[in-house]
Design an enzyme around this catalytic site. Structure first.
Site, PDB file in Angstrom:
ATOM      1  N   ARG A  87       0.843  -1.213   0.000  1.00  0.00           N
ATOM      2  CA  ARG A  87       0.000   0.000   0.000  1.00  0.00           C
ATOM      3  C   ARG A  87       0.873   1.257   0.000  1.00  0.00           C
ATOM      4  O   ARG A  87       0.532   2.258  -0.632  1.00  0.00           O
ATOM      5  CB  ARG A  87      -0.933  -0.031   1.216  1.00  0.00           C
ATOM      6  CG  ARG A  87      -1.961   1.072   1.189  1.00  0.00           C
ATOM      7  CD  ARG A  87      -3.023   0.887   2.250  1.00  0.00           C
ATOM      8  NE  ARG A  87      -2.479   0.992   3.591  1.00  0.00           N
ATOM      9  CZ  ARG A  87      -3.170   0.715   4.700  1.00  0.00           C
ATOM     10  NH1 ARG A  87      -4.427   0.326   4.620  1.00  0.00           N
ATOM     11  NH2 ARG A  87      -2.626   0.837   5.892  1.00  0.00           N
ATOM     12  N   LYS A 118      -2.884   6.758   1.049  1.00  0.00           N
ATOM     13  CA  LYS A 118      -2.653   7.042   2.465  1.00  0.00           C
ATOM     14  C   LYS A 118      -1.659   8.199   2.576  1.00  0.00           C
ATOM     15  O   LYS A 118      -0.477   8.027   2.885  1.00  0.00           O
ATOM     16  CB  LYS A 118      -2.159   5.780   3.190  1.00  0.00           C
ATOM     17  CG  LYS A 118      -2.435   5.828   4.678  1.00  0.00           C
ATOM     18  CD  LYS A 118      -2.385   4.452   5.287  1.00  0.00           C
ATOM     19  CE  LYS A 118      -2.286   4.478   6.786  1.00  0.00           C
ATOM     20  NZ  LYS A 118      -3.422   5.065   7.475  1.00  0.00           N
ATOM     21  N   GLU A 129     -16.188   4.907   5.207  1.00  0.00           N
ATOM     22  CA  GLU A 129     -15.276   4.399   6.232  1.00  0.00           C
ATOM     23  C   GLU A 129     -15.315   5.334   7.425  1.00  0.00           C
ATOM     24  O   GLU A 129     -16.104   6.291   7.452  1.00  0.00           O
ATOM     25  CB  GLU A 129     -13.858   4.271   5.668  1.00  0.00           C
ATOM     26  CG  GLU A 129     -13.274   5.590   5.198  1.00  0.00           C
ATOM     27  CD  GLU A 129     -11.918   5.446   4.517  1.00  0.00           C
ATOM     28  OE1 GLU A 129     -11.183   4.494   4.806  1.00  0.00           O
ATOM     29  OE2 GLU A 129     -11.604   6.322   3.692  1.00  0.00           O
TER      30      GLU A 129
END
Ligand SMILES: Cc1ncc(COP(=O)(O)O)c(C=O)c1O
Length: 333
Positions: free
Chosen positions: A84, A181, A214
């Site tokens: 990620r 992220k 989320e």
């Protein structure tokens, strides 16, 4: 802050270090070790865990990060977090210095230097110092940083009594930013502050189409009235490493009668409100049951069996699974 009438001293390097130490005494922190590519080494004194102000990660938010866990002296699921990290870097036009093997090695050696057997590893890639512009300064070197710390801690009652959440009034990040992220967590911070101000535990983002998104630093999933574990698609929320792993582990519960299926799909808000269980998932929270959303109970308003079983599956994987890396504590250098 000094009073406006007192002199503002011009500080020497040793004064700065002394003042940074005093700051950490006034506000103690549990950081055990910090690697900085800008320093070219590891420090264990929190006063020295610093980054130049003109690094674009500081003043423009041009940086990415990820967090993996240390469990019983081993690092859990690091490769998934590194995957990620690489994807976030590519989407942010940031170039990682060295090879994946190099920064994996730095992460493991910084963990070893910390001596910490349980906690978290957070690592960042910054755009680098050199200007206060928007685009990276000419010739700027990206910075790689690794912090070993105690991890985020949450109240025990979240697990025993369940969490109370609200739909946030803040808009969800557009998909590109949600799946990356990056260090831009303003919506996530505001959502959590808003929930706390309302006396609640956290918030939930809803997307423009009315589907469950989320939470602040956690994914959201539900167990439908007929027992299907449903998780939102990963196109508009962060692909949580915990969620991805649980989606692999959860089918074991189908055979045991705790679930009837596992699906990744859009979850309309009305469907989620009618769920039997609702869950928050993440590296720090692991699996926590939501028992109330916007003042209305989820299911019978108590933590449910699927939440408990998923937490047990994850705990077992973190302790004895095949995604653990040994940390060479005590090996010099
Ligand atoms: C916005 C957001 N969603 C979901 C998650 C859960 O991801 P993970 O399971 O990798 O911790 C996180 C935490 O990293 C997050 O910050």
């Amino acid at each position: 802050m000094p009073a406006s009438h007192s002199a503002l001293p011009l500080l020497q390097a040793e004064d700065v270090v002394a003042r940074l130490r005093a700051l950490r005494t006034r506000q103690p922190v549990g950081y055990s070790a910090f690697y900085s590519s800008q320093l070219g080494g590891i420090v264990t004194d929190p006063a020295l865990m610093v980054i130049p102000f003109d690094d674009h990660m500081v003043h423009r938010g041009h940086g990415i990060f990820d967090t993996a866990g240390i469990v019983n002296g081993r690092i859990y699921d690091l490769e998934a977090h590194l995957d990620r990290f690489e994807q976030s870097a590519a989407r942010s036009k940031l170039v990682l210095p060295g090879s994946r093997q190099d920064w994996r090695d730095i992460i493991i050696r910084t963990t070893a230097a910390s001596g910490r057997q349980d906690g978290s590893i957070r690592y960042w890639l910054s755009s680098g110092p050199g200007s206060l512009e928007l685009s990276p300064a000419a010739g700027s070197e990206p910075g790689f940083f690794v912090m070993i710390f105690g991890g985020l801690s949450y109240p025990e009652r979240w697990y025993t009594q369940g969490m109370r959440v609200m739909t946030t009034t803040y808009p969800i990040k557009p998909p590109l930013y949600a799946i990356t992220k990056a260090t831009n967590y303003l919506p996530n911070v505001l959502m959590q502050m808003e929930a706390k101000e309302a006396g609640l535990d956290n918030g939930v983002f809803i997307d423009a189409a009315g589907h469950v998104g989320e939470s602040s630093n956690m994914n959201v999933a539900v167990v439908t009235a007929d027992g299907v574990l449903r998780h939102p698609k990963f196109e508009h929320v962060l692909p949580g490493c915990t969620s991805l792993r649980l989606l692999e582990l959860a089918p074991a519960l189908v055979g045991q009668g705790l679930l009837t299926g596992v699906e990744v799909c859009d979850i309309p808000v009305a469907d989620a409100r009618a769920a039997r269980e609702m869950l928050l998932l993440g590296s720090s929270v692991k699996v926590a049951p939501i028992v109330e959303w916007d003042g209305r109970p989820i299911g019978d308003g108590k933590p449910g069996p699927a939440a408990r079983a998923l937490l047990a599956l994850l705990d077992e994987d973190m302790r004895t699974g095949n995604r653990l890396i040994e940390v060479p504590y005590g090996v010099a250098g």
